[in-house]
Design a protein around this motif. Sequence first.
Motif, mmCIF file in Angstrom:
data_model
loop_
_atom_site.group_PDB
_atom_site.id
_atom_site.type_symbol
_atom_site.label_atom_id
_atom_site.label_comp_id
_atom_site.label_asym_id
_atom_site.label_seq_id
_atom_site.Cartn_x
_atom_site.Cartn_y
_atom_site.Cartn_z
ATOM 1 N N GLY A 131 1.325 -26.665 42.137
ATOM 2 C CA GLY A 131 0.162 -26.021 41.515
ATOM 3 C C GLY A 131 0.336 -25.962 40.001
ATOM 4 O O GLY A 131 1.430 -26.225 39.476
ATOM 5 N N ALA A 132 -0.759 -25.614 39.305
ATOM 6 C CA ALA A 132 -0.717 -25.584 37.835
ATOM 7 C C ALA A 132 0.173 -24.457 37.314
ATOM 8 O O ALA A 132 0.856 -24.609 36.297
ATOM 9 C CB ALA A 132 -2.132 -25.434 37.283
ATOM 10 N N GLN A 133 0.175 -23.330 38.013
ATOM 11 C CA GLN A 133 1.004 -22.214 37.557
ATOM 12 C C GLN A 133 2.482 -22.623 37.561
ATOM 13 O O GLN A 133 3.218 -22.359 36.615
ATOM 14 C CB GLN A 133 0.766 -20.990 38.467
ATOM 15 N N GLY A 135 3.481 -25.631 37.303
ATOM 16 C CA GLY A 135 3.589 -26.622 36.231
ATOM 17 C C GLY A 135 3.820 -25.944 34.881
ATOM 18 O O GLY A 135 4.709 -26.330 34.126
ATOM 19 N N LEU A 136 3.034 -24.903 34.600
ATOM 20 C CA LEU A 136 3.176 -24.197 33.317
ATOM 21 C C LEU A 136 4.549 -23.537 33.205
ATOM 22 O O LEU A 136 5.211 -23.596 32.167
ATOM 23 C CB LEU A 136 2.076 -23.127 33.176
ATOM 24 N N ASP A 137 4.973 -22.933 34.286
ATOM 25 C CA ASP A 137 6.279 -22.268 34.305
ATOM 26 C C ASP A 137 7.388 -23.291 34.035
ATOM 27 O O ASP A 137 8.314 -23.040 33.261
ATOM 28 C CB ASP A 137 6.487 -21.578 35.653
ATOM 29 N N THR A 200 -3.253 -24.211 25.308
ATOM 30 C CA THR A 200 -4.698 -24.246 25.082
ATOM 31 C C THR A 200 -5.460 -24.771 26.300
ATOM 32 O O THR A 200 -4.919 -25.557 27.083
ATOM 33 C CB THR A 200 -4.999 -25.115 23.820
ATOM 34 N N MET A 201 -6.682 -24.301 26.456
ATOM 35 C CA MET A 201 -7.570 -24.783 27.525
ATOM 36 C C MET A 201 -8.789 -25.388 26.830
ATOM 37 O O MET A 201 -9.829 -24.738 26.701
ATOM 38 C CB MET A 201 -7.997 -23.611 28.420
ATOM 39 N N PRO A 202 -8.693 -26.619 26.341
ATOM 40 C CA PRO A 202 -9.786 -27.164 25.520
ATOM 41 C C PRO A 202 -11.099 -27.345 26.270
ATOM 42 O O PRO A 202 -12.167 -27.295 25.669
ATOM 43 C CB PRO A 202 -9.227 -28.506 25.034
ATOM 44 N N GLU A 233 -1.675 -28.511 27.387
ATOM 45 C CA GLU A 233 -3.103 -28.581 27.686
ATOM 46 C C GLU A 233 -3.324 -28.181 29.141
ATOM 47 O O GLU A 233 -2.920 -28.900 30.056
ATOM 48 C CB GLU A 233 -3.608 -30.014 27.454
ATOM 49 N N ASP A 234 -3.947 -27.037 29.350
ATOM 50 C CA ASP A 234 -4.228 -26.573 30.713
ATOM 51 C C ASP A 234 -5.628 -27.048 31.093
ATOM 52 O O ASP A 234 -6.629 -26.583 30.549
ATOM 53 C CB ASP A 234 -4.132 -25.040 30.764
ATOM 54 N N ALA A 235 -5.681 -27.999 32.029
ATOM 55 C CA ALA A 235 -6.964 -28.623 32.385
ATOM 56 C C ALA A 235 -7.402 -28.227 33.791
ATOM 57 O O ALA A 235 -8.127 -28.967 34.453
ATOM 58 C CB ALA A 235 -6.827 -30.132 32.276
ATOM 59 N N THR A 236 -6.977 -27.050 34.224
ATOM 60 C CA THR A 236 -7.263 -26.630 35.596
ATOM 61 C C THR A 236 -8.763 -26.666 35.926
ATOM 62 O O THR A 236 -9.159 -27.014 37.029
ATOM 63 C CB THR A 236 -6.683 -25.218 35.823
ATOM 64 N N TYR A 237 -9.600 -26.293 34.958
ATOM 65 C CA TYR A 237 -11.051 -26.246 35.223
ATOM 66 C C TYR A 237 -11.803 -27.428 34.615
ATOM 67 O O TYR A 237 -13.029 -27.493 34.706
ATOM 68 C CB TYR A 237 -11.642 -24.945 34.657
ATOM 69 N N ALA A 238 -11.066 -28.350 33.976
ATOM 70 C CA ALA A 238 -11.743 -29.407 33.211
ATOM 71 C C ALA A 238 -12.630 -30.285 34.088
ATOM 72 O O ALA A 238 -13.634 -30.820 33.618
ATOM 73 C CB ALA A 238 -10.703 -30.259 32.495
ATOM 74 N N SER A 263 -6.198 -27.095 42.846
ATOM 75 C CA SER A 263 -6.523 -25.761 43.360
ATOM 76 C C SER A 263 -8.010 -25.452 43.309
ATOM 77 O O SER A 263 -8.567 -24.872 44.233
ATOM 78 C CB SER A 263 -5.782 -24.689 42.565
ATOM 79 N N LYS A 264 -8.653 -25.810 42.185
ATOM 80 C CA LYS A 264 -10.024 -25.355 42.001
ATOM 81 C C LYS A 264 -11.063 -26.379 42.454
ATOM 82 O O LYS A 264 -12.225 -26.050 42.590
ATOM 83 C CB LYS A 264 -10.256 -24.960 40.536
ATOM 84 N N ASN A 265 -10.651 -27.629 42.651
ATOM 85 C CA ASN A 265 -11.642 -28.577 43.193
ATOM 86 C C ASN A 265 -11.393 -28.886 44.660
ATOM 87 O O ASN A 265 -12.240 -29.452 45.329
ATOM 88 C CB ASN A 265 -11.744 -29.866 42.368
#
Length: 415
Positions: A131-133, A135-137, A200-202, A233-238, A263-265
């Motif tokens: 998951g992205a979390q 990944g960030l960790d 950042t979440m561009p 670059e956090d693209a979770t919702y991109a 996770s979100k798609n």
Amino acid sequence: MPTHRELARDHGIALATATRVYTELAEAGLVVGEPGRGTFVREQFGYDGVEPQRVAHGNRVADLAFNQPLDPGQADDLRDRLRELAATGDIETLLVQHPPGGRSTDRAVVATHLLDAGIDVAPENVLLTGGAQHGLDTVLRALARPGDVIAVDELTYPGIKLIADVQGIELAAVRHTDRGMSLGSLEKLCRERSVKAVYTMPTLHNPLGSVMGADDRSRMAAVARRYDTFLIEDATYAFLAPDAPAPLYAVAPERTVYVASLSKNLATGLRFGFLVAPTAHRHRLVRTLKASSWGTPPIIAALAVAWLRSGAITRWTHQRRIDARSRQHVAARVFSGLDYRAHPAAYFGWLRLPSGIRAVQMERTLAAQGILVSTADEFSVRPHPPAALRISLSGTPTLATLERVLETIRTELPP
Ligand SMILES: Cc1ncc(COP(=O)(O)O)c(C=O)c1O
């Protein structure tokens, strides 16, 4: 559960009444009907006392604190995938530990998927995560040290606050405008302090929904180069905004680590994510994955890759985009006249409360009515957060019930 007919017979009631009983039980989230198989009691998740807002689908509580979109057709899709997986030839391979960051064949499938996101990268630069979390960790563990300073938007994703807290990393707040992170403010911070990285979440910033323009992405890359800092670059919702400018990774591939997930798609419970990183960072990232979970369990990787390969992800992603827009239409209608801001493609919105109303007080009032929302302090890096709520429109309510839930919030605010 018994069939409708059996229920009617056993209790001496009309068939139509038995059907209504099941409809009401389903609406209350207590049972689920599966075409051709019957009606089943739903698993009930309760509060675990640690994170009260994490209430799973199916409970009576309307959770607008956590985006967990799910389409009714997905349960059958999962069943089909599991059957397919069980029937594959070399299933033994799923019992063997895969390399940290995933097998090259799986990473290649993710690399192909990333082309749609505007990222053209070799499979070696892709690493699979839980998951992205995760990944960030992993990124911060691998590439930062306790005491380092990471620049973030003054309102940012709570998960990065949690990671920084646990890892002893300092988050420095950068002003946020309608166009995204203020680059003047970022540059000033970089001049004054040694900034290790910028998180950042561009595209579709959480919670404000901003999308950075192409010029600003180039300027951000230029600031990062000038001060030799790297970009997360956090693209979770991109995926919800396919027309957004190219990702930062495409602008500054030598210093950007791109983090996303399915996770979100697809499903929050899948726990499948991925990192795209410059070759220079690969070794440290792999070592860090090796020090923890090794990335993704092989069975989960196999399921996710099957979804990606079959093209089903494109269908679900398309559905999510339509659903998100429909929910924003409902919110815009119900909250008209209030200070509600959201990107029309986003899963969430930002509701500023009229003066005199405190966010925590509002949160409690709504929780007492079974509606969970997030307050600005969860997102704020500064000591005095605004009086505002983040409303997740893709929480547990269905599109059909969302309006009623939002109306309840509306009635708690002055007209
Ligand atoms: C901006 C952002 N990044 C990362 C995550 C974590 O996603 P995942 O479920 O893939 O760990 C979330 C989850 O809500 C999020 O909102």
